[in-house]
Design an enzyme around this catalytic site. Structure first.
Site, PDB file in Angstrom:
ATOM      1  N   GLU A 139       1.027  -1.313  -0.244  1.00  0.00           N
ATOM      2  CA  GLU A 139       0.066   0.043   0.038  1.00  0.00           C
ATOM      3  C   GLU A 139       0.622   1.459   0.471  1.00  0.00           C
ATOM      4  O   GLU A 139       0.542   2.909   0.320  1.00  0.00           O
ATOM      5  CB  GLU A 139      -1.108  -0.133   0.959  1.00  0.00           C
ATOM      6  CG  GLU A 139      -1.848  -1.090   0.979  1.00  0.00           C
ATOM      7  CD  GLU A 139      -3.141  -1.552   2.344  1.00  0.00           C
ATOM      8  OE1 GLU A 139      -3.944  -1.396   1.591  1.00  0.00           O
ATOM      9  OE2 GLU A 139      -2.434  -0.288   2.883  1.00  0.00           O
ATOM     10  N   ASN A 142      -2.185 -14.236   1.213  1.00  0.00           N
ATOM     11  CA  ASN A 142      -3.759 -14.882   1.808  1.00  0.00           C
ATOM     12  C   ASN A 142      -4.001 -15.528   0.729  1.00  0.00           C
ATOM     13  O   ASN A 142      -2.986 -15.411  -0.846  1.00  0.00           O
ATOM     14  CB  ASN A 142      -4.183 -14.006   2.023  1.00  0.00           C
ATOM     15  CG  ASN A 142      -5.078 -13.025   1.307  1.00  0.00           C
ATOM     16  OD1 ASN A 142      -5.355 -12.945   0.185  1.00  0.00           O
ATOM     17  ND2 ASN A 142      -6.067 -11.763   1.777  1.00  0.00           N
ATOM     18  N   GLY A 151      -7.272 -21.690   8.279  1.00  0.00           N
ATOM     19  CA  GLY A 151      -5.492 -21.812   8.915  1.00  0.00           C
ATOM     20  C   GLY A 151      -4.921 -20.945   8.813  1.00  0.00           C
ATOM     21  O   GLY A 151      -5.212 -19.946   6.779  1.00  0.00           O
ATOM     22  N   ALA A 202      -8.800  -6.253   8.773  1.00  0.00           N
ATOM     23  CA  ALA A 202      -7.762  -6.567   9.998  1.00  0.00           C
ATOM     24  C   ALA A 202      -7.168  -8.072  10.429  1.00  0.00           C
ATOM     25  O   ALA A 202      -6.245  -8.006  11.417  1.00  0.00           O
ATOM     26  CB  ALA A 202      -7.805  -5.851  11.376  1.00  0.00           C
ATOM     27  N   ALA A 203      -7.513  -9.125   9.908  1.00  0.00           N
ATOM     28  CA  ALA A 203      -6.931  -9.825  11.022  1.00  0.00           C
ATOM     29  C   ALA A 203      -6.172 -10.688  10.295  1.00  0.00           C
ATOM     30  O   ALA A 203      -4.723 -11.166  10.814  1.00  0.00           O
ATOM     31  CB  ALA A 203      -8.458 -11.575  10.280  1.00  0.00           C
ATOM     32  N   GLY A 204      -6.072 -10.274   8.737  1.00  0.00           N
ATOM     33  CA  GLY A 204      -4.709 -10.815   7.938  1.00  0.00           C
ATOM     34  C   GLY A 204      -3.691 -10.257   9.152  1.00  0.00           C
ATOM     35  O   GLY A 204      -2.329  -9.767   9.978  1.00  0.00           O
ATOM     36  N   ASP A 205      -3.696  -8.597   9.304  1.00  0.00           N
ATOM     37  CA  ASP A 205      -2.521  -7.988   9.418  1.00  0.00           C
ATOM     38  C   ASP A 205      -2.387  -8.050  11.197  1.00  0.00           C
ATOM     39  O   ASP A 205      -0.918  -8.367  11.654  1.00  0.00           O
ATOM     40  CB  ASP A 205      -3.429  -6.415   9.679  1.00  0.00           C
ATOM     41  CG  ASP A 205      -3.436  -5.977   8.118  1.00  0.00           C
ATOM     42  OD1 ASP A 205      -2.603  -6.338   7.504  1.00  0.00           O
ATOM     43  OD2 ASP A 205      -4.485  -5.246   8.425  1.00  0.00           O
TER      44      ASP A 205
END
Length: 302
Positions: free
Chosen positions: A140, A185, A226, A250-253
């Site tokens: 980004e 991902n 997972g 924001a889960a991956g972050d």
């Protein structure tokens, strides 16, 4: 204490709650809307500092109220902000998040000041990078700044983590060769390798392709299923924690910030760090919003 440097984006998120994504040409009534801090770089920096790491953030904001809002948030978390600079022309980054009833999101980004980060900004932060344990970057912010930061890191034996998001199909080989761990991902992995990650076998195939592109260690996160770790012809799969998902923003972050904070310098505890990161991520998806959903380390127990 682990020292982490994050080079990345700052966005103010506007979250729009909708029943589902609208069809082309369709007008749809939405539910409520809310504003929160976001940006992949900011999210990962906050995750790392909440995971217990001393975290320095290299970033840029505009000269506006959105910047004040974000900087106040960073201060509360104890993020080191010496290298967050102000662009007098571009506005602070923005993100518009379409959040459906199943907790899945689609995101529109206005880059703003994020896109004005330069190689000089990275050089000004050289001392922080040279003395870090780990450097994290995403896509980004401008690629030349990321490349410069990774070059400084590898000259000083600093572990580099690349989150190739938003997805790119043409990552420079030079950047991949400077990357110790790549963490896409399944969508991002497919964009890079052309392999659609539909099951464990195809996820492994995608990881093998990433490995052959020059990155020794590959982690592919696959949402509620997972994450897969692949290196030296061996793979390990870490199951996700089963929770009721409210919002995946924001889960991956969160996963990446916690992973970096928990990794040993020799990377020998990769699977254990992934399990801890997965737990933190599972907590984040149970709360609506980005940075406000990222848990603190004292609450993350496995």
């Amino acid at each position: 204490m682990k020292k982490i440097v994050v080079l990345g984006s700052i966005n103010v998120d506007t979250i729009l709650n909708i029943p589902r994504l609208p069809l082309p040409g369709e007008t749809m009534a939405m539910g409520d809307q809310s504003t929160a801090g976001g940006g992949k770089g900011a999210n990962q920096a906050i995750a790392a500092v909440r995971a217990g790491a001393e975290t320095t953030f290299i970033a840029k904001v505009g000269q506006d109220h959105s910047a004040d809002f974000m900087l106040d948030t960073f201060k509360k978390d104890g993020l080191k902000m010496k290298y967050i600079t102000v662009d007098s022309e571009a506005g602070t980054g923005k993100a518009y998040i379409l959040l459906d009833e199943d907790g899945q999101n689609s995101i529109l980004i206005y880059g703003g000041a994020n896109q004005t980060i330069t190689v000089d900004d990275v050089e000004n932060a050289r001392d922080a990078i040279e003395n870090a344990d780990c450097l994290i970057a995403q896509f980004e912010t401008p690629l030349d700044a990321t490349l410069a930061a990774f070059q400084i890191a590898k000259q000083n034996n600093v572990v580099t983590i690349l989150n190739p998001a938003p997805a790119k199909t043409d990552i420079p080989q030079k950047l991949l060769s400077l990357t110790d761990i790549i963490v896409p991902n399944e969508t991002e992995a497919e964009a890079i390798t052309g392999v659609k990650a539909v099951d464990k076998k195809s996820i492994i195939n995608s990881a093998v392709k990433l490995n052959k592109l020059g990155v020794k260690r590959v982690i592919i996160t696959v949402g509620s299923r997972g994450s897969l770790y692949y290196t030296d012809g061996k793979e390990s799969f870490v199951d996700a924690y089963k929770v009721s998902t409210v919002d995946t923003t924001a889960a991956g972050d969160t996963f990446i910030g916690y992973l970096a904070a928990k990794l040993d310098s020799n990377l020998a505890n990769m699977v254990e760090a992934m399990k801890f990161a997965s737990k933190a991520s599972s907590m984040a998806v149970q709360v609506k919003g980005a940075q406000n959903s990222i848990p603190y380390v004292d609450d993350v127990k496995i």
